[in-house]
Each structure stands twice: as structure tokens, then as C-alpha cells.
Design an enzyme around this catalytic site. Structure first.
Site, PDB file in Angstrom:
ATOM      1  N   ASP A 108       4.875   4.437  -6.320  1.00 34.58           N
ATOM      2  CA  ASP A 108       5.920   4.594  -5.973  1.00 34.58           C
ATOM      3  C   ASP A 108       6.727   5.730  -5.708  1.00 34.58           C
ATOM      4  O   ASP A 108       6.637   6.461  -6.374  1.00 34.58           O
ATOM      5  CB  ASP A 108       7.077   3.344  -6.557  1.00 34.58           C
ATOM      6  N   LYS A 165       4.990   6.192   1.698  1.00 35.26           N
ATOM      7  CA  LYS A 165       4.835   6.863   3.103  1.00 35.26           C
ATOM      8  C   LYS A 165       3.989   5.884   3.968  1.00 35.26           C
ATOM      9  O   LYS A 165       3.521   6.007   4.975  1.00 35.26           O
ATOM     10  CB  LYS A 165       4.193   8.170   2.895  1.00 35.26           C
TER      11      LYS A 165
END
Length: 422
Positions: A203, A225
Site C-alpha cells: 500500500d 498505482k
């Protein structure tokens, strides 16, 4: 159990052995702080323990109250070691300790003499237990050295620097809470599993320093992402975990805080279970409690607050999807910890004031808690939004509302105007 020596010619002469004391009588003469430190491992061994002492510490008394040992509240007398397999003499009276050792020698019972180890017939090593292992280190009476080596070995095993198993980890997924941001605040088990990962799905709020410790062969996927919006991103993360494990990899899902505190951890567990993938949950130190603590704020305090509530601020109070009863929260007298709420702090403050919380209620906002870049803003419900905007506070930030948010004893010497990025 490793036994360190000063060198191969003049080291510790003691023979290191593990004693099976389960169900066997052990006598501890003395009930002070030295005995207190020794009793924990004896209790864990399953020994039948009797403490003989005129006085004992409250902690030793509590051990007796809970049935972990027996106490004879009197002075030691010759004959007290009858039937014992092991003894410890740890009074503050050298003559008593000597008498205990003398009786032990007559009865051929190994005995530790705490005030002068060389005068006993056994020595207590610096020891630790780790995942089924017992580490014990002797250093010829140099207790600080043995303790330092013991601690270094334990930390090396905990961090994964030294591995106790040459076999690869079985394929599966570990959901690991990385803590509030400081890499030192991940749990021991979390760090150990991370060190053995083949694939890490991390994360944005997972401590980045932990990733730098990984070997070059470890694949790292930045979950922040993964594209296509939050809902699709979660589905893609679930797929990455499942497919990684099905490909024979040990996958660590590294999260900030705790996986189950607004971390979608249970959604990921469900995806793994549905796919038949073995999954382990490793709780983390949640930012909801740790970040206020590091800013000098307890979420509870005797005589001040009897409850604390952790609330997600990812949607505003007036949003139709909100599941939070804001009027009920406003009526509480305890501590409210608001996560993911700094961008909409005006709406949360207004909702609490409208529900009856006093406008003068203390509020503390902590940005990037536990990190070198930590910033703190102190205000009240009426002024917190203005202060947050004026100081440029941004996520990630924890908002603490309630009486304890106004506490300053032990608070770090940090405020929003300081430059912490040098």
C-alpha cells in the site's frame, strides 16, 4: 542452545543443557525483584514452583493468586529443598543463599545462586524463546555480554536477517499490518514474514523503508498505482494476491496500520479463501491509537474518558452512503479518532457541533504520525478547520477530538510551523 565463549581456550566452563521441569518441584528462596524476573520462564516450563520468602513483591503475589505458584511466607529452613529438582537462591542475605546452595549440594540438586553465580552449581543463561526455539547464552559470568548476544540473535531471527528454516515458505498470502509508518513499529511476526516473501503487494502507506530491506529477487507491486478507480483497484489487488499464490509464491500484502482497520483486509481474505489460497492475518499497530500516543495523547484516561471511537472520514456526514450516526457521536463524552477526514474536516466539525458537542472541545490533528516529518496542529472544534487550512495540513493525518486531545504532558516539541524536512 548456543553457548558463547571468550575464546576457544578460556571460555565459560558450564555445560549447557535444557531441563524438563514440567510437573517437577522447583524451589525459589526469595521473593523480591530478582525472583520476579526468574519466575516467568519457570512458570512457562510447567514446573511446580514454591517460593519461600518472608515478603514477596506484588507481582509474585499475583502469580500465586492466579495459581501459577505457591508461596510459603516465612524464612528459609534447612530441609525446604526436599523433593526438589532445581533451586534458586535469590534473597538479599548472602548467608541464606549460601545455606540454600549447601543443602542443594547435599541433596544433589542443581542450584543457582543469584548474588554470586560462581558459588552456585548452576548458572542462568541470558535466554529468549522464539517460534519454538529456546536461545540460551553464557559468557563466563559477563552478564551484559551474554544479554547483548542473546538480544542480537533474537532480533536477527525476528527480522529475518538470520533464518531458522532453510525450507521455502509454502505458497500462500499473509496480510501484514505495517504499523503507522515508522518501520520499527511493524510487528515481529510481520517483519519475519516480509523477509521471506517472494512477492510483496504494498500500500501507499506501508513503510517504504521495509521494502528497501527486501532482496533483489523479491517482486514488489505498488498497489497505489493499480489503475481504473478504487473499486477496480481492489479487485485487481485481490487478483494479484490470488494469482501470485497460485503461481507457487509466498505473497505478503503489506498495509499501513492494521489490515482490518479501514484497510479492506477482510475483503482480501475472502478473495483468497474463495480461491482456495491459504491466508494468514498478521495484525498491525493501528494509527488510530499509536499516532495519538506518539503525539502525547492517550485515547483513554482514567476519570476523563471511558470510551473511544474510531471513525472513517472517507465520505462526509451528509453523504447518502454514510453509515455513521453523527448525532450519536456528538453526544458521547469520550475520544473520537477520525481517520481519512482531513480533507473534509469542516463538515465533520460542523456535524459534531450541530449534534451537541461543545465548540470548545479540544482537537489535535497529527500529520504523518510516527515519521520524522510528523506535524501537529492543536485547536478546538470551532477553529480546527481554519487552522488545518492555514497550516497546510494534508493526508495522511489523524484527527483526535475530545478531552484528551488537549493533553500536553509528554507531547513532542513539534508544531505545524516547524521545518521537519531538513
Amino acid at each position: 542452545m548456543p553457548n558463547t565463549t571468550d575464546d576457544q581456550h578460556s571460555g565459560d566452563p558450564n555445560y549447557v543443557v535444557g531441563l524438563d521441569l514440567a510437573g517437577r518441584r522447583v524451589v525459589v528462596v526469595g521473593g523480591g525483584s530478582v525472583a520476579q524476573r526468574r519466575l516467568g520462564l519457570l512458570i512457562a516450563s510447567g514446573a511446580e514452583i514454591e517460593v519461600i520468602s518472608r515478603t514477596v513483591t506484588p507481582a509474585v503475589e499475583a502469580m500465586a493468586t492466579s495459581g501459577q505458584l505457591r508461596i510459603a511466607t516465612r524464612a528459609y529452613a534447612d530441609g525446604d529443598l526436599d523433593g526438589a529438582w532445581y533451586a534458586i537462591a535469590c534473597t538479599d542475605e548472602p548467608e541464606t543463599n549460601a545455606a540454600v546452595v549447601a543443602e542443594a549440594e547435599r541433596r544433589r540438586i542443581f542450584c543457582v545462586r543469584a548474588d554470586n553465580a560462581r558459588l552456585g552449581t548452576a548458572v542462568t543463561p541470558a535466554s529468549a524463546r522464539y517460534d519454538g526455539l529456546t536461545l540460551a547464552v553464557l559468557a563466563g559470568g559477563r552478564h551484559r555480554r551474554s544479554a547483548a548476544v542473546r538480544t542480537a540473535l533474537l532480533e536477527a531471527l525476528q527480522s529475518g536477517t538470520v533464518t531458522d528454516d532453510s525450507e521455502p515458505v509454502a505458497p500462500g498470502v499473509a496480510l501484514v499490518g505495517g504499523g503507522p509508518g515508522d518501520p520499527d513499529l511493524i510487528t515481529v511476526r510481520g517483519r519475519r514474514l516480509l523477509a521471506r516473501a517472494d512477492l510483496v503487494v504494498a500500500d501507499r502507506l506501508a513503510p517504504p523503508e521495509l521494502l528497501a530491506e527486501l532482496g533483489p529477487d523479491v517482486e514488489v507491486v505498488d498497489a497505489a498505482k493499480i489503475p481504473y478507480g478504487r473499486a477496480m483497484a481492489q479487485e485487481a489487488i485481490n487478483t494479484a494476491l490470488v494469482e501470485g499464490a497460485q503461481a507457487g509464491k509466498f505473497v505478503v500484502r503489506l498495509k499501513g496500520g492494521d489490515p482490518y482497520v479501514f484497510g479492506r483486509g477482510y475483503e482480501e481474505l475472502e478473495a483468497c479463501v474463495d480461491a482456495g489460497v491459504a491466508v494468514t492475518v498478521v495484525p498491525g499497530v493501528t494509527s488510530a491509537i499509536s499516532v495519538p500516543a506518539l503525539a502525547g495523547i492517550p485515547v483513554t484516561h482514567r476519570g476523563v474518558t471511558h470510551e473511544f471511537v474510531v471513525v472513517s472520514g472517507h465520505i462526509p456526514p451528509d453523504h447518502p452512503d454514510s453509515l455513521v450516526d453523527w448525532p450519536a457521536l456528538a453526544r458521547l463524552h469520550g475520544t473520537l479518532v477520525l481517520l481519512m477526514g482531513v480533507e473534509r474536516i469542516e463538515k465533520f466539525a460542523d456535524a459534531l457541533i450541530a449534534g451537541g458537542r461543545a465548540a470548545a472541545t479540544p482537537v489535535t490533528v497529527v500529520q504523518e504520525g510516527s515519521l520524522r516529518t510528523q506535524r501537529i496542529v492543536r485547536a478546538d472544534l470551532a477553529t480546527v478547520a481554519e487552522r488545518v487550512r492555514a497550516e497546510g495540513i494534508r493526508p495522511p493525518a489523524i484527527i483526535v477530538i475530545g478531552p484528551t486531545a488537549g493533553f500536553t504532558a509528554g507531547a513532542p516539541d513539534i508544531d505545524a510551523s516547524a521545518d521537519h524536512r531538513q
